[in-house]
Write a protein that holds these residues in place. Structure first.
Motif, PDB file in Angstrom:
ATOM      1  N   ALA A 241       0.720  -1.311   0.092  1.00  0.00           N
ATOM      2  CA  ALA A 241      -0.015   0.053  -0.097  1.00  0.00           C
ATOM      3  C   ALA A 241       0.875   1.092   0.027  1.00  0.00           C
ATOM      4  N   LEU A 242       1.851   1.221   0.835  1.00  0.00           N
ATOM      5  CA  LEU A 242       2.737   2.591   0.833  1.00  0.00           C
ATOM      6  C   LEU A 242       3.509   2.711  -0.252  1.00  0.00           C
ATOM      7  N   LEU A 243       3.881   1.505  -1.192  1.00  0.00           N
ATOM      8  CA  LEU A 243       4.707   1.647  -2.281  1.00  0.00           C
ATOM      9  C   LEU A 243       3.652   2.431  -3.591  1.00  0.00           C
ATOM     10  N   ALA A 244       2.375   1.894  -3.222  1.00  0.00           N
ATOM     11  CA  ALA A 244       1.326   2.416  -4.282  1.00  0.00           C
ATOM     12  C   ALA A 244       1.302   3.836  -4.181  1.00  0.00           C
ATOM     13  N   LEU A 245       1.608   4.439  -2.748  1.00  0.00           N
ATOM     14  CA  LEU A 245       1.176   5.925  -2.450  1.00  0.00           C
ATOM     15  C   LEU A 245       2.356   6.620  -3.064  1.00  0.00           C
ATOM     16  N   VAL A 246       3.727   5.942  -2.960  1.00  0.00           N
ATOM     17  CA  VAL A 246       4.880   7.012  -3.171  1.00  0.00           C
ATOM     18  C   VAL A 246       4.829   7.861  -4.442  1.00  0.00           C
ATOM     19  N   PRO A 247       4.324   7.261  -5.499  1.00  0.00           N
ATOM     20  CA  PRO A 247       4.193   8.194  -6.723  1.00  0.00           C
ATOM     21  C   PRO A 247       3.383   9.233  -6.596  1.00  0.00           C
ATOM     22  N   HIS A 248       2.540   9.378  -5.681  1.00  0.00           N
ATOM     23  CA  HIS A 248       1.426  10.280  -5.380  1.00  0.00           C
ATOM     24  C   HIS A 248       1.927  11.682  -4.476  1.00  0.00           C
ATOM     25  N   LEU A 249       2.983  11.200  -3.727  1.00  0.00           N
ATOM     26  CA  LEU A 249       3.674  12.200  -2.721  1.00  0.00           C
ATOM     27  C   LEU A 249       4.714  13.257  -3.224  1.00  0.00           C
ATOM     28  N   PRO A 250       4.402  14.789  -2.957  1.00  0.00           N
ATOM     29  CA  PRO A 250       5.136  15.662  -3.420  1.00  0.00           C
ATOM     30  C   PRO A 250       6.607  15.620  -3.365  1.00  0.00           C
ATOM     31  N   ARG A 251       7.037  14.771  -2.454  1.00  0.00           N
ATOM     32  CA  ARG A 251       8.565  14.402  -2.126  1.00  0.00           C
ATOM     33  C   ARG A 251       8.756  13.244  -1.186  1.00  0.00           C
ATOM     34  N   TYR A 252       9.903  12.900  -0.746  1.00  0.00           N
ATOM     35  CA  TYR A 252      10.091  11.861   0.128  1.00  0.00           C
ATOM     36  C   TYR A 252      10.190  10.576  -0.517  1.00  0.00           C
ATOM     37  N   HIS A 253      10.182  10.526  -1.933  1.00  0.00           N
ATOM     38  CA  HIS A 253      10.188   9.127  -2.462  1.00  0.00           C
ATOM     39  C   HIS A 253      11.025   8.291  -2.268  1.00  0.00           C
ATOM     40  N   ARG A 254      12.413   8.599  -2.049  1.00  0.00           N
ATOM     41  CA  ARG A 254      13.441   7.560  -1.798  1.00  0.00           C
ATOM     42  C   ARG A 254      13.272   7.189  -0.358  1.00  0.00           C
ATOM     43  N   SER A 255      13.004   7.907   0.616  1.00  0.00           N
ATOM     44  CA  SER A 255      13.029   7.299   1.983  1.00  0.00           C
ATOM     45  C   SER A 255      11.629   6.653   2.328  1.00  0.00           C
ATOM     46  N   MET A 256      10.609   6.933   1.709  1.00  0.00           N
ATOM     47  CA  MET A 256       9.462   6.398   1.838  1.00  0.00           C
ATOM     48  C   MET A 256       9.401   4.839   1.127  1.00  0.00           C
ATOM     49  N   THR A 257      10.080   4.869  -0.045  1.00  0.00           N
ATOM     50  CA  THR A 257      10.266   3.431  -0.777  1.00  0.00           C
ATOM     51  C   THR A 257      11.084   2.563   0.019  1.00  0.00           C
ATOM     52  N   ALA A 258      11.935   3.312   0.778  1.00  0.00           N
ATOM     53  CA  ALA A 258      12.983   2.428   1.676  1.00  0.00           C
ATOM     54  C   ALA A 258      12.220   2.047   2.870  1.00  0.00           C
ATOM     55  N   TYR A 259      11.407   2.898   3.538  1.00  0.00           N
ATOM     56  CA  TYR A 259      10.606   2.512   4.791  1.00  0.00           C
ATOM     57  C   TYR A 259       9.792   1.297   4.432  1.00  0.00           C
ATOM     58  N   ALA A 260       9.107   1.368   3.090  1.00  0.00           N
ATOM     59  CA  ALA A 260       8.020   0.241   2.821  1.00  0.00           C
ATOM     60  C   ALA A 260       8.689  -0.836   2.591  1.00  0.00           C
ATOM     61  N   HIS A 261       9.810  -0.871   1.958  1.00  0.00           N
ATOM     62  CA  HIS A 261      10.657  -2.124   1.707  1.00  0.00           C
ATOM     63  C   HIS A 261      10.994  -2.627   3.163  1.00  0.00           C
ATOM     64  N   GLU A 262      11.365  -1.895   3.970  1.00  0.00           N
ATOM     65  CA  GLU A 262      12.016  -2.298   5.455  1.00  0.00           C
ATOM     66  C   GLU A 262      10.733  -3.014   6.126  1.00  0.00           C
ATOM     67  N   ILE A 263       9.714  -2.295   6.114  1.00  0.00           N
ATOM     68  CA  ILE A 263       8.492  -2.764   6.981  1.00  0.00           C
ATOM     69  C   ILE A 263       7.849  -4.022   6.920  1.00  0.00           C
ATOM     70  N   ALA A 264       8.202  -4.291   5.246  1.00  0.00           N
ATOM     71  CA  ALA A 264       7.834  -5.665   4.647  1.00  0.00           C
ATOM     72  C   ALA A 264       8.546  -6.803   5.348  1.00  0.00           C
ATOM     73  N   GLU A 265       9.570  -6.718   6.052  1.00  0.00           N
ATOM     74  CA  GLU A 265      10.511  -7.467   6.707  1.00  0.00           C
ATOM     75  C   GLU A 265       9.933  -8.043   8.083  1.00  0.00           C
ATOM     76  N   LEU A 266       9.117  -7.085   8.550  1.00  0.00           N
ATOM     77  CA  LEU A 266       8.414  -7.563   9.931  1.00  0.00           C
ATOM     78  C   LEU A 266       7.611  -8.665   9.718  1.00  0.00           C
ATOM     79  N   ASP A 267       6.948  -9.091   8.689  1.00  0.00           N
ATOM     80  CA  ASP A 267       6.316 -10.397   8.799  1.00  0.00           C
ATOM     81  C   ASP A 267       7.414 -11.548   8.285  1.00  0.00           C
ATOM     82  N   GLY A 268       8.538 -11.325   8.293  1.00  0.00           N
ATOM     83  CA  GLY A 268       9.387 -12.455   7.835  1.00  0.00           C
ATOM     84  C   GLY A 268       9.387 -13.550   9.143  1.00  0.00           C
TER      85      GLY A 268
END
Length: 165
Positions: free
Chosen positions: A138-165
């Motif tokens: 869901a976060l990765l789908a939102l990133v393109p709609h953000l005015p900025r913070y694309h790189r950091s939010m993409t990194a956070y989105a990938h990071e959070i997915a690991e919590l289910d690991g």
């Protein structure tokens, strides 16, 4: 002037909106579908949608699969896959739902339904016990709609997915 088939289908859906979709809507859609026959992908898709809206996901799945096998256009294929994956999720068939939605994710990557595909993908993951991965999608789908913070939010989105690991 006589209305087109599409206009008549849209009319049934417009009249059904807000109401509990039931046998009457199914009968009206089935009558319209009958005009086009069982080998018409769009007719089968609409029949599936009527059953889906009436809370009959198992019947909808069968009709959606038939419609996809017959071949839908670029407007209706993504809608059908989204509805198929959602129905499979409702039936608890998470692996099947995920495989269906992941294929569509590639096909719709640049299309108008990409965010809807991501939303269903996220819901399937959450329902299947992987909420962090769902949130990531869901976060990765939102990133393109953000005015900025694309790189950091993409990194956070990938990071959070690991919590289910």
């Amino acid at each position: 002037m006589m209305k087109t088939w599409d206009e008549r289908v849209d009319e049934v859906w417009a009249e059904a909106s807000g109401d509990e979709v039931g046998d009457d809507t199914i009968a009206r859609i089935d009558a319209l579908a009958a005009e086009r026959g069982v080998d018409d992908a769009r007719a089968q898709f609409e029949r599936g949608g009527a059953r889906d809206s009436a809370g009959r996901p198992a019947e909808a799945v069968e009709l959606y699969r038939h419609a996809l096998a017959l071949g839908l256009d670029e407007e209706h294929r993504p809608q059908c896959v989204i509805q198929l994956a959602s129905s499979l999720r409702n039936l608890g068939e998470f692996d099947d739902a995920l495989s269906v939605i992941r294929v569509e994710e590639e096909l719709s990557a640049d299309g108008p339904y990409r965010d809807a595909v991501a939303t269903v993908h996220a819901l399937i993951l959450a329902s299947s016990g992987r909420p962090a991965q769902g949130l990531s999608v869901a976060l990765l789908a939102l990133v393109p709609h953000l005015p900025r913070y694309h790189r950091s939010m993409t990194a956070y989105a990938h990071e959070i997915a690991e919590l289910d690991g």
